[in-house]
Write a protein that holds these residues in place. Structure first.
Motif, short mmCIF file in Angstrom:
data_model
loop_
_atom_site.label_atom_id
_atom_site.label_comp_id
_atom_site.label_asym_id
_atom_site.label_seq_id
_atom_site.Cartn_x
_atom_site.Cartn_y
_atom_site.Cartn_z
N CYS A 241 0.83 -1.21 0.00
CA CYS A 241 0.00 0.00 0.00
C CYS A 241 0.86 1.26 0.00
CB CYS A 241 -0.92 -0.02 1.21
SG CYS A 241 -2.08 1.37 1.27
N ALA A 496 -7.19 6.85 -2.43
CA ALA A 496 -8.32 6.20 -1.75
C ALA A 496 -8.56 4.80 -2.30
CB ALA A 496 -9.58 7.05 -1.91
N LEU A 497 -8.47 4.65 -3.62
CA LEU A 497 -8.69 3.34 -4.23
C LEU A 497 -7.61 2.36 -3.80
CD1 LEU A 497 -10.29 1.57 -6.19
CD2 LEU A 497 -8.85 2.42 -8.04
N GLY A 500 -8.21 1.38 -0.14
CA GLY A 500 -9.41 0.54 -0.07
C GLY A 500 -9.17 -0.85 -0.61
N CYS A 501 -8.48 -0.93 -1.75
CA CYS A 501 -8.18 -2.23 -2.36
C CYS A 501 -7.32 -3.08 -1.43
CB CYS A 501 -7.47 -2.00 -3.70
SG CYS A 501 -7.05 -3.51 -4.58
N VAL A 504 -9.45 -4.32 1.61
CA VAL A 504 -10.36 -5.40 1.22
C VAL A 504 -9.58 -6.69 0.98
CG1 VAL A 504 -11.92 -6.20 -0.60
CG2 VAL A 504 -12.11 -3.87 0.25
#
Length: 729
Positions: A241, A496-497, A500-501, A504
């Motif tokens: 990340c 943000a993506l 979030g990815c 998850v």
């Protein structure tokens, strides 16, 4: 397509004919006059037309690589992964040694380089991720991009678990002796004894299954979370990340270390291993060609599969990385360079692996000789006559050659009862023939060999740090194959993506760090990628060569590169490569049909692996993984073919580009898959740049519509000129 020549400066009100490619050229080459001209961004509503307003924000410029080296390292880091270290050596040993390199090289040229070149070219030309690229090539085949993203997500789920395992072993390597050096002792009130499970297997095998994984006996038994591996998985996703949160601006810099460090370690390992006793035996065993095996169809199928996965074809990572290139970049050179770097990395890793395994085989053989010599001494005078022992043999130091001579004599005399003596055949070749791959090679065979290295903790730290870097390089490309298409298509914030990815994926990834998690890793590895990726790449090849048109694609390449590619690629893309891919797909389906789905379960009582069939729900998950990965292709094709979405959204309408206008057309029923590309004239193509609509200032009111390859259409609005010639993109 943009040409290599500099863009010609022009004023907005010039009465000249301009094509879309000229405008793209102006934009991509960052021509000053183009950049100074006022661009207005309008967030177009799907159900509302309106005048363009002044003062809107301008579209953000697409990120670009800081240098060509950074880009090449990113592609190399993505394509060179764990499979080069623990699968290629295994396949090479299994399929004829040095002879395996011949079919591998042939198939690298026939399917590897052409398909790699194709993905690089479409990504660089259209400058979008996989979703945008395949929507542009053929909107009805737009599901290819979503299928790529789905496969990337499935692979990322379990691939990062392997990085987590490597992180665990890396953290445990700062000890002398290494914790897997010998079997643990169990103490009770009366005496101390060796752990039975470890004694039946080996110290490294026991440590892997019991200490690291704490594995359950079957996929049925969850056993709860393994907290050590859960923490390592969290650390792995955190690293990914942080490296990916800024896109190529952050991951590109990390590539300098993650892509180059494994080569430093491999070269150091090779030099050190070649100085060890028996290493040459392993190298000679590796490259002694068994030519008769080359005639087997299975060898060619496995070579084709390895070529296919080694280059990362179909994942979308190759397309995503190349989309940040300049339009005039020589992607053909990049394709050939990265493909051969990948091949030579596999050969280098194979040399290292078998030099180390040769050293290990000699150690195991020496132990075998010592153990069986002790048995012979105990049997002298009873089962074995002293006369059968050659006079020059000294039982205090028996060489492998002397032991072989003794056993040959004893077996010749006691042919019928020899098996009852319990003497093993101690042979280096037999030890080297015990093929291991995947986690068995990295976490069992290699770790065992390193316990015999001088300064073993240092080499263990280096080895697992190398695995972490190899894994991260591939993970960056895999995540880029998810993030870039969605950012390009849906205009979400990349930060943000990405967060979030990763959150998850970590949450779903908890199923892989249960005590039964290793079985799910094997399931996803076997069924979530192989068939779906083959189908994706077949469709990619067909979409470019037959739907978009191979002749048109060659013209685009010539325009983009400044030279026409070799005619070799024309025939590969149009005929040879699709046929080879279809044959490979058929062979894979047949193999899956002939081999019932099963997994290797660790049986604690036997202290060994045993093949076990999946339960009913396990078979359903296997089928579901394949179905979910390829489902976007037929769904999106059906939606667009039968026009199932309301036309008012204009998401399915055909869009053609004229100078200064977007003209909506009703798709005719007789249109084929290429109709949205070719239309009534060569210029009538969907926009390669989905997202917010960008328009030049103009006073007139225009009808604005969305394009089939994104949420919004894009048009470059020039002065109102009637009967303006259309673009010939």
């Amino acid at each position: 397509m943009p040409k290599n020549s500099k863009a010609v400066k022009r004023e907005l009100d010039d009465d000249v004919t301009e094509s879309v490619k000229d405008l793209l050229s102006n934009e991509d080459t960052c021509d000053e006059s183009f950049k100074k001209s006022s661009l207005i961004v309008v967030d177009v509503q799907e159900d509302k037309d309106g005048d363009l307003e002044e003062g809107s924000d301008t579209e953000e410029e697409r990120p670009a690589w800081n240098s060509k080296l950074q880009y090449i390292l990113a592609q190399v880091g993505f394509s060179v992964g764990l499979g080069n270290v623990w699968r290629f050596p295994y396949l090479c040993q299994k399929n004829g040694g040095g002879a395996y390199l011949v079919p591998y090289l042939i198939l690298l040229v026939v399917i590897g380089i052409p398909l790699f070149f194709l993905e690089l070219a479409v990504g660089q030309r259209i400058r979008r991720g996989s979703i945008g690229v395949w929507n542009y090539i053929s909107p009805r085949l737009g599901g290819i991009g979503f299928a790529s993203c789905m496969v990337c997500f499935f692979v990322a789920l379990y691939y990062n678990v392997i990085i987590g395992w490597s992180l665990f072993y890396f953290s445990q390597s700062f000890q002398q002796p290494l914790p897997w050096h010998e079997c643990p002792l169990v103490k009770n009130k009366t005496h101390t004894y060796v752990e039975p499970e470890c004694e039946k297997s080996s110290a490294t095998t026991y440590y892997w299954y019991r200490e690291a994984l704490n594995i359950s006996s079957s996929i049925h038994e969850s056993g709860g979370l393994n907290w050590k591996m859960t923490a390592c998985l969290l650390a792995a996703w955190t690293m990914v990340c942080l490296a990916m949160i800024k896109g190529i601006q952050s991951s590109g810099k990390v590539m300098y270390f993650s892509s180059l460090f494994p080569y430093v370690v491999l070269i150091c390992f090779l030099v050190r291993a070649m100085l060890l006793k028996g290493s040459l035996d392993g190298v000679l065993h590796m490259f002694t060609p068994k030519l008769e095996i080359m005639l087997e169809a299975k060898v060619w199928r496995e070579a084709a599969t390895q070529v296919f996965f080694a280059l990362g074809l179909g994942f979308g990572g190759v397309i995503a990385f190349s989309s940040y290139n300049k339009q005039d970049n020589n992607c053909h050179f990049d394709a050939v360079l990265v493909s051969f770097i990948n091949f030579f990395t596999s050969v280098l890793a194979t040399l290292v692996v078998f030099a180390v395994l040769g050293f290990k085989a000699n150690i195991m053989n020496t132990k075998c000789v010592a153990l069986n010599t002790k048995k012979i001494v105990e049997l002298l005078g009873t089962e074995i006559s002293q006369d059968l022992i050659p006079l020059h043999i000294n039982f205090s130091h028996v060489t492998p050659e002397d032991y072989q001579r003794m056993t040959d004599i004893i077996q010749g005399v006691k042919e019928e009862s020899f098996s009852q003596l319990g003497l093993d055949s101690c042979n280096i070749e037999e030890e080297l023939d015990k093929a291991v791959q995947g986690t068995g090679l990295a976490f069992i065979a290699f770790t065992e060999a390193m316990t015999h290295f001088p300064a073993s903790p240092f080499w263990s730290v280096m080895f697992f740090l190398m695995l972490i870097n190899l894994g991260l390089g591939s993970m960056f490309g895999t995540i880029e194959g998810i993030i870039t298409p969605f950012v390009d298509t849906f205009k979400v914030r990349k930060e943000a993506l990405t967060v979030g990815c990763c959150l998850v994926a970590f949450s779903i990834g908890l199923i892989f760090v249960q005590r039964s998690g290793n079985y799910f890793v094997a399931m996803f590895d076997d069924y979530s990628a192989t068939l779906p990726l083959l189908i994706v790449v077949v469709l990619e090849n067909v979409a470019v060569a037959w739907v978009y048109g191979i002749d048109k694609f060659f013209e685009d390449l010539k325009d983009m590169l400044g030279f026409s590619p070799y005619r070799f690629y024309y025939y590969m893309w149009k005929y040879i490569t699709p046929c080879v891919l279809l044959a490979l797909l058929a062979a894979s389906v047949i193999q899956l049909g002939m081999t019932p789905p099963s997994y290797s379960a660790w049986i604690e009582e036997l202290a060994q692996e045993q093949s076990v069939s999946y339960p009913g729900w396990g078979l359903a998950v296997c089928v579901l993984l394949v179905a979910m990965a390829i489902l976007p292709v037929p769904v999106i094709y059906s939606v667009r073919y039968f026009d199932l979405i309301d036309k008012s959204s204009s998401s399915l309408s055909s869009v053609s580009y004229k100078k200064g206008r977007i003209i909506k057309e009703q798709p005719s029923p007789e249109d084929d898959d290429a109709s949205l590309i070719h239309g009534k004239s060569p210029s009538e193509v969907p926009s390669p740049m989905p997202g917010n609509s960008i328009y030049r200032k103009q006073s007139s009111t225009l009808d604005i519509d969305t394009a089939p390859n994104g949420r919004y259409g894009i048009g470059y609005l020039m002065a109102n000129i009637t009967n303006m010639p259309e673009s010939d993109v």
